[in-house]
Design a protein around this motif. Structure first.
Motif, short mmCIF file in Angstrom:
data_model
loop_
_atom_site.label_atom_id
_atom_site.label_comp_id
_atom_site.label_asym_id
_atom_site.label_seq_id
_atom_site.Cartn_x
_atom_site.Cartn_y
_atom_site.Cartn_z
N UNK A 81 0.87 -1.14 -0.04
CA UNK A 81 0.03 -0.09 -0.11
C UNK A 81 0.79 1.49 0.10
N UNK A 82 1.94 1.17 0.57
CA UNK A 82 3.10 2.22 0.35
C UNK A 82 3.39 2.49 -0.92
N UNK A 83 3.60 1.24 -1.61
CA UNK A 83 3.99 1.52 -3.24
C UNK A 83 2.71 2.09 -3.76
N UNK A 84 1.46 1.66 -3.50
CA UNK A 84 0.29 2.13 -4.33
C UNK A 84 0.47 3.87 -4.10
N UNK A 85 0.77 4.29 -2.95
CA UNK A 85 0.93 5.77 -2.60
C UNK A 85 1.66 6.35 -3.53
N UNK A 86 2.97 5.95 -3.73
CA UNK A 86 3.96 6.62 -4.57
C UNK A 86 3.52 6.28 -6.10
N UNK A 87 3.04 5.33 -6.52
CA UNK A 87 2.56 4.93 -7.91
C UNK A 87 1.42 6.12 -8.26
N UNK A 97 11.67 -5.40 -17.21
CA UNK A 97 12.35 -6.55 -16.67
C UNK A 97 13.83 -6.47 -16.47
N UNK A 98 14.37 -5.56 -17.15
CA UNK A 98 15.87 -5.73 -17.37
C UNK A 98 16.36 -4.89 -16.21
N UNK A 99 15.89 -3.57 -16.06
CA UNK A 99 16.35 -2.59 -14.93
C UNK A 99 15.57 -2.47 -13.97
N UNK A 100 14.13 -2.63 -14.05
CA UNK A 100 13.25 -2.67 -12.94
C UNK A 100 12.35 -1.27 -12.84
N UNK A 101 11.12 -1.37 -12.38
CA UNK A 101 10.26 -0.21 -12.44
C UNK A 101 10.96 1.07 -11.99
N UNK A 102 11.60 1.31 -10.95
CA UNK A 102 12.39 2.52 -10.41
C UNK A 102 13.15 2.98 -11.31
N UNK A 103 14.06 2.46 -12.10
CA UNK A 103 14.82 2.87 -12.97
C UNK A 103 14.24 3.64 -14.28
N UNK A 104 13.06 2.61 -14.75
CA UNK A 104 12.36 2.93 -16.01
C UNK A 104 11.44 4.48 -15.57
N UNK A 105 11.12 4.56 -14.40
CA UNK A 105 10.04 5.51 -13.92
C UNK A 105 10.93 6.99 -13.68
N UNK A 106 12.14 6.88 -13.21
CA UNK A 106 13.10 7.89 -13.11
C UNK A 106 13.31 8.58 -14.40
N UNK A 107 13.70 7.59 -15.28
CA UNK A 107 14.00 8.08 -16.75
C UNK A 107 12.93 8.95 -17.44
N UNK A 156 7.22 10.11 -24.80
CA UNK A 156 8.12 9.14 -24.43
C UNK A 156 8.17 9.00 -22.83
N UNK A 157 8.29 10.23 -22.15
CA UNK A 157 8.24 10.12 -20.81
C UNK A 157 7.11 9.58 -19.98
N UNK A 158 6.04 9.93 -20.42
CA UNK A 158 4.46 9.48 -20.01
C UNK A 158 4.62 8.08 -20.18
N UNK A 159 5.03 7.44 -21.24
CA UNK A 159 5.14 5.98 -21.55
C UNK A 159 5.87 5.26 -20.36
N UNK A 160 7.07 6.08 -20.17
CA UNK A 160 8.04 5.15 -19.14
C UNK A 160 7.64 5.68 -17.78
N UNK A 161 6.93 6.65 -17.45
CA UNK A 161 6.73 6.66 -16.04
C UNK A 161 5.29 6.69 -15.64
N UNK A 162 4.58 6.11 -16.75
CA UNK A 162 3.18 6.19 -16.56
C UNK A 162 2.38 4.75 -16.02
N UNK A 193 9.83 8.97 -6.46
CA UNK A 193 10.39 7.83 -7.34
C UNK A 193 11.60 7.50 -6.35
N UNK A 194 12.62 8.36 -6.56
CA UNK A 194 13.92 8.16 -6.06
C UNK A 194 13.95 7.73 -4.52
#
Length: 425
Positions: free
Chosen positions: A26-32, A88-98, A130-136, A201-202
């Motif tokens: 649920x903490x993760x849900x809040x951040x997302x 799959x390769x780098x994780x949700x956090x890295x993708x959303x930061x980009x 592209x940013x919306x795709x990677x962070x959305x 995210x960071x």
């Protein structure tokens, strides 16, 4: 039940797999939720208010604007398979930061240096899209589908509500920010909020997942079908259910993109004021939130494809009435059913993919549908602008979308759960 550690946040989590208290989910849900609100809702919903003013000041025609928005929509979805691979390769956090960084940079450029049409297409279409795709939605919902076998529809609807709630605030907020001021200030506000999202995210999102979710076995959760097998993408695309869901996704996406990309301009061309147009967008998004909540509360008890069939039928009504609304009541008459249908349909789509094909396949199958749908939506956004330049009205485009949603109503009604054999499912 053990979950694949590579799904939501990367392969590196495999070595650290362990059971995590459910409170983390649920903490993760809040951040997302927060990130989706600021990097998806504001640019995609609020940009209509800012771009309508930009058209007048910079002298961009409807065709150029349609092409730019089409590129924005295309970049939101066409890279979906690549985003899924990145997860799959780098994780949700890295993708959303980009992704949040790209949204911040794109909005900053529009708010400071954009003067020519090609400037706008690069900053708005490529960077922001592209940013919306990677962070959305794709990375957020991949994580949710992984962590929530129980209460999946509810969790999905909570994250999706960020788009609705952010959208409710976006149009009137940005209208207030730019009234009597430069429209560029609105884009700088979007850039600042994207920076806050990147910081969230960071600081708060884990760099690895790999944890087994403490959830009850699938077969004991509810009467709604939730698969217990691992589907591959090759198997999925050979099922009838996948293609019925794809038609459903296509129709919903075409209708909503038309409303978001050209809705404000359409209403102003019909004689409605900028304030009325902004209020109508807010009303649509408010209705979308209501649809989201209802579908999320029912989706773990009522088969989502049945909910989807009812709600998309409302979209047919909304698109037909949106072609030429009559007065203030006409605005309400199309905004309520169209908005409600969109919100409920998004929850149904995400729940169907996770329930029918499983959490491991979710990023890949959703990424594929996202790419397919956004190519069509981008083409529609560009075509609608060209149609307006040729005949001076968007009316035929709205009627075409109404017809497509009618076909999709039948398709999703027939999207029953696939059987174990993908060849005959």
């Amino acid at each position: 039940m053990a979950f694949d550690s590579s799904l939501a946040l990367g392969d590196r989590g495999k070595a650290a797999a362990r059971t995590e208290p459910s409170s983390y989910r649920w903490r993760m849900i809040a951040v997302l939720w927060f990130v989706v609100a600021v990097v998806v809702a504001l640019p995609s919903v609020g940009s209509g208010v800012l771009n309508a003013r930009m058209l007048t000041e910079l002298g961009f025609d409807h065709g150029l604007y349609g092409m730019a928005f089409g590129l924005f929509v295309m970049m939101m979805g066409v890279p979906g398979p690549l985003v899924a691979a990145g997860i799959r390769r780098y994780g949700v956090k890295a993708v959303m930061l980009c992704g949040t960084a790209m949204v911040m940079m794109g909005a900053t450029l529009i708010g400071t240096v954009v003067r020519e049409g090609w400037h706008f297409q690069l900053a708005f279409g490529l960077l922001l899209g592209g940013g919306v795709a990677m962070a959305g939605v794709l990375p957020a919902q991949a994580a949710v589908t992984h962590w929530f076998q129980d209460k999946r529809a509810l969790a999905l609807s909570i994250v999706l509500s960020a788009i609705d709630i952010g959208g409710i605030a976006a149009a009137p907020l940005l209208e207030w920010v730019v009234t009597g001021r430069d429209w560029r200030l609105g884009w700088l506000v979007i850039a600042a909020l994207a920076a806050v999202g990147m910081l969230a995210v960071a600081l708060f999102l884990r760099a690895e997942s790999g944890y087994a979710v403490d959830a009850p076995p699938v077969e004991h959760l509810s009467h709604v079908h939730k698969t217990t097998r691992d589907w591959t993408l090759r198997e999925i695309i050979r099922t009838r259910a996948f293609w019925f869901i794809a038609i459903f996704n296509l129709a919903v996406g075409l209708s909503w993109i038309l409303l978001m990309a050209h809705g404000v301009v359409h209403l102003r061309d019909l004689g409605f004021s900028s304030g009325q147009a902004a209020q109508t967008v807010a009303l649509m998004v408010s209705a979308s939130l209501a649809g989201n909540i209802i579908a999320g509360s029912l989706g773990d008890r009522v088969p989502p494809h049945r909910i989807g069939a009812f709600t998309i039928a409302l979209m047919v009504v909304g698109m037909f009435l949106a072609a030429h609304p009559n007065g203030s009541l006409g605005l309400i008459a199309f905004a309520l059913p169209a908005g409600f249908a969109y919100g409920a349909s998004q929850v149904c789509l995400m729940a169907l993919l996770g329930n029918y094909f499983g959490h491991r396949a979710f990023p890949s199958v959703f990424g594929l549908l996202l790419a397919m749908g956004t190519i069509a939506a981008a083409a529609l956004a560009a075509t609608a602008g060209v149609v307006f330049e040729q005949i001076g009205t968007y009316t035929p485009v709205f009627y075409v979308c109404a017809a497509i949603t009618g076909i999709a109503t039948l398709a999703i009604a027939m999207a029953s759960p696939p059987r174990a054999d993908p060849i005959t499912a």
